[in-house]
Design an enzyme around this catalytic site. Structure first.
Site, PDB file in Angstrom:
ATOM      1  N   ARG A   1     -12.234   6.907  -0.712  1.00  0.00           N
ATOM      2  CA  ARG A   1     -11.292   5.823  -0.484  1.00  0.00           C
ATOM      3  C   ARG A   1     -11.822   4.521  -1.096  1.00  0.00           C
ATOM      4  O   ARG A   1     -13.046   4.329  -1.212  1.00  0.00           O
ATOM      5  CB  ARG A   1     -11.055   5.619   1.026  1.00  0.00           C
ATOM      6  CG  ARG A   1     -10.475   6.846   1.712  1.00  0.00           C
ATOM      7  CD  ARG A   1     -10.042   6.549   3.137  1.00  0.00           C
ATOM      8  NE  ARG A   1      -8.879   5.636   3.164  1.00  0.00           N
ATOM      9  CZ  ARG A   1      -7.622   6.040   2.969  1.00  0.00           C
ATOM     10  NH1 ARG A   1      -7.380   7.313   2.705  1.00  0.00           N
ATOM     11  NH2 ARG A   1      -6.622   5.182   3.009  1.00  0.00           N
TER      12      ARG A   1
ATOM     13  N   HIS B   1      -3.732  -5.516   2.268  1.00  0.00           N
ATOM     14  CA  HIS B   1      -3.425  -5.631   3.699  1.00  0.00           C
ATOM     15  C   HIS B   1      -4.087  -6.905   4.238  1.00  0.00           C
ATOM     16  O   HIS B   1      -4.668  -7.676   3.490  1.00  0.00           O
ATOM     17  CB  HIS B   1      -4.059  -4.448   4.461  1.00  0.00           C
ATOM     18  CG  HIS B   1      -3.468  -3.120   4.162  1.00  0.00           C
ATOM     19  ND1 HIS B   1      -2.239  -2.712   4.620  1.00  0.00           N
ATOM     20  CD2 HIS B   1      -3.979  -2.074   3.458  1.00  0.00           C
ATOM     21  CE1 HIS B   1      -2.017  -1.463   4.218  1.00  0.00           C
ATOM     22  NE2 HIS B   1      -3.048  -1.053   3.523  1.00  0.00           N
TER      23      HIS B   1
ATOM     24  N   CYS C   1       0.815  -1.225   0.000  1.00  0.00           N
ATOM     25  CA  CYS C   1       0.000   0.000   0.000  1.00  0.00           C
ATOM     26  C   CYS C   1       0.850   1.278   0.000  1.00  0.00           C
ATOM     27  O   CYS C   1       1.441   1.592  -1.017  1.00  0.00           O
ATOM     28  CB  CYS C   1      -0.981  -0.037   1.168  1.00  0.00           C
ATOM     29  SG  CYS C   1      -2.392   1.032   0.903  1.00  0.00           S
TER      30      CYS C   1
HETATM   31  N1  GLN Z   1      -1.982   6.920   2.363  1.00  0.00           N
HETATM   32  C1  GLN Z   1      -2.104   6.066   1.186  1.00  0.00           C
HETATM   33  C2  GLN Z   1      -3.530   6.144   0.576  1.00  0.00           C
HETATM   34  O1  GLN Z   1      -4.437   6.605   1.228  1.00  0.00           O
HETATM   35  C3  GLN Z   1      -1.773   4.634   1.563  1.00  0.00           C
HETATM   36  C4  GLN Z   1      -2.770   4.029   2.556  1.00  0.00           C
HETATM   37  C5  GLN Z   1      -2.304   2.707   3.150  1.00  0.00           C
HETATM   38  O2  GLN Z   1      -1.120   2.407   3.275  1.00  0.00           O
HETATM   39  N2  GLN Z   1      -3.319   1.882   3.605  1.00  0.00           N
HETATM   40  O3  GLN Z   1      -3.729   5.714  -0.552  1.00  0.00           O
END
Ligand code: GLN
Length: 250
Positions: free
Chosen positions: A125, A192, A91
Site C-alpha cells: 500500500r 484523504h 480515493c
Molecule cells: N480500495 C482502494 C485501494 O486500496 C481505495 C482505498 C481508499 O479509498 N482509501 O486503492
C-alpha cells in the site's frame, strides 16, 4: 443561493472521515450566506440534477458492492459533467470515476469513464502524508496537503490532466510524479484527511464551480479568515516534506 449536492453512496464510500469534506463545503457556503442542500444517492436512486457531486473513498470490499451500480450511472454522470456540474471524488471514489479498478483479488470493477485513467491494485500500500503543487486556475499556483492510503496504482491516459505535481508522497502510482486527475470542473484525488479542512482554497474553488453551474456564469467567492485552516495546511505540508520528496513504489 441554494447549492445542490449529490453525495454518491455515502453509506459505502466514506473511509477516513471523508464525510468531513461535505461539512466544510456546508460551513464555507453558510459563512457567505449560501445554503448547501445535500442529497444522498444510493442503490436504486437516479443521480438527479445537482450543482456538485461528491464521492468518498472505500475499501475494495465496499467498492465491489457498488461499482456495477455506479458504472450504470455513468452516462448520466458524464452528462452532468458535460453540463458543468462540479465533482469531487476521493480515493476509491476517484478510482471508480475512471475506466475501471482491478482490485487486490484481481476482480475488474467497472468504472464510470469520466476520467481517462485505469487503476490496478499493487502488493504494497502507498501510505503517508502528501503534498502537491496545483494550478487549477492559470497563474494561481497552490499547494494541497493530505494523507494517502491506497493499494491502487492509477495510470493516467493520454487525455487525462493530473490534479497536481507530487512535492512529497507517492501520488497516483508512486512513479509518475503526478497525483489525481482534473477534467473541467471535476476533480479526483487520493488525498484523504479529510481533504478540504486543511485546503480551504480547494473548498472555495469547488463552491465557485458549483455556483457557476447554478447561475450559468463564472462566480468568485471573497476570502474568509482562514488562519486555523492555513495552520493545519502548513503542519500537514511540513509533515509531508519531512518524510522526504516524491516517493516511488512500483
Ligand atoms: N480500495 C482502494 C485501494 O486500496 C481505495 C482505498 C481508499 O479509498 N482509501 O486503492
Amino acid at each position: 443561493m441554494r447549492i445542490s449536492v449529490g453525495h454518491l453512496y455515502p453509506d459505502y464510500l466514506n473511509i477516513y472521515a471523508d464525510r468531513g469534506n461535505i461539512a466544510v463545503l456546508a460551513s464555507r457556503a453558510a459563512w457567505r450566506g449560501h445554503e448547501l442542500e445535500v442529497r444522498a444517492i444510493g442503490s436504486g436512486d437516479s443521480i438527479g440534477d445537482h450543482d456538485l457531486y461528491y464521492v468518498g473513498g472505500g475499501q475494495d470490499r465496499e467498492q465491489a458492492l457498488i461499482a456495477v451500480e455506479l458504472a450504470a450511472q455513468g452516462p448520466a454522470l458524464l452528462e452532468a459533467a458535460a453540463g458543468g456540474a462540479a465533482m469531487l471524488a476521493v480515493c476509491g471514489g476517484y478510482q471508480l470515476l475512471g475506466r475501471g479498478y482491478r482490485d487486490r483479488l484481481g476482480a475488474e470493477l467497472p468504472g464510470v469513464g469520466l476520467f481517462d485513467l485505469h487503476t490496478v491494485a499493487g502488493e504494497r500500500r502507498m501510505i503517508g502524508d502528501v503534498l502537491l503543487e496545483c494550478e487549477l486556475t492559470p497563474g494561481e499556483r497552490r499547494t494541497l496537503a493530505g494523507f494517502e492510503n491506497h493499494a491502487g496504482r492509477t495510470m493516467l491516459g493520454p487525455a487525462a490532466e493530473p490534479l497536481g505535481r507530487v512535492v512529497a508522497g507517492f501520488g497516483n502510482d508512486g512513479a509518475s510524479g503526478y497525483e489525481g486527475c482534473r477534467a473541467g470542473r471535476a476533480i479526483g484525488t487520493y488525498l484523504h484527511g479529510p481533504l478540504l479542512p486543511r485546503n480551504p482554497w480547494l473548498a472555495d474553488w469547488l463552491l465557485e464551480q458549483a455556483l457557476s453551474h447554478s447561475l450559468g456564469e463564472p462566480q468568485r467567492l471573497g476570502p474568509l479568515p482562514d488562519e486555523l485552516e492555513q495552520q493545519a495546511h502548513a503542519i500537514a505540508g511540513a509533515r509531508a516534506r519531512s518524510r522526504g520528496g516524491s516517493r516511488s513504489r512500483r
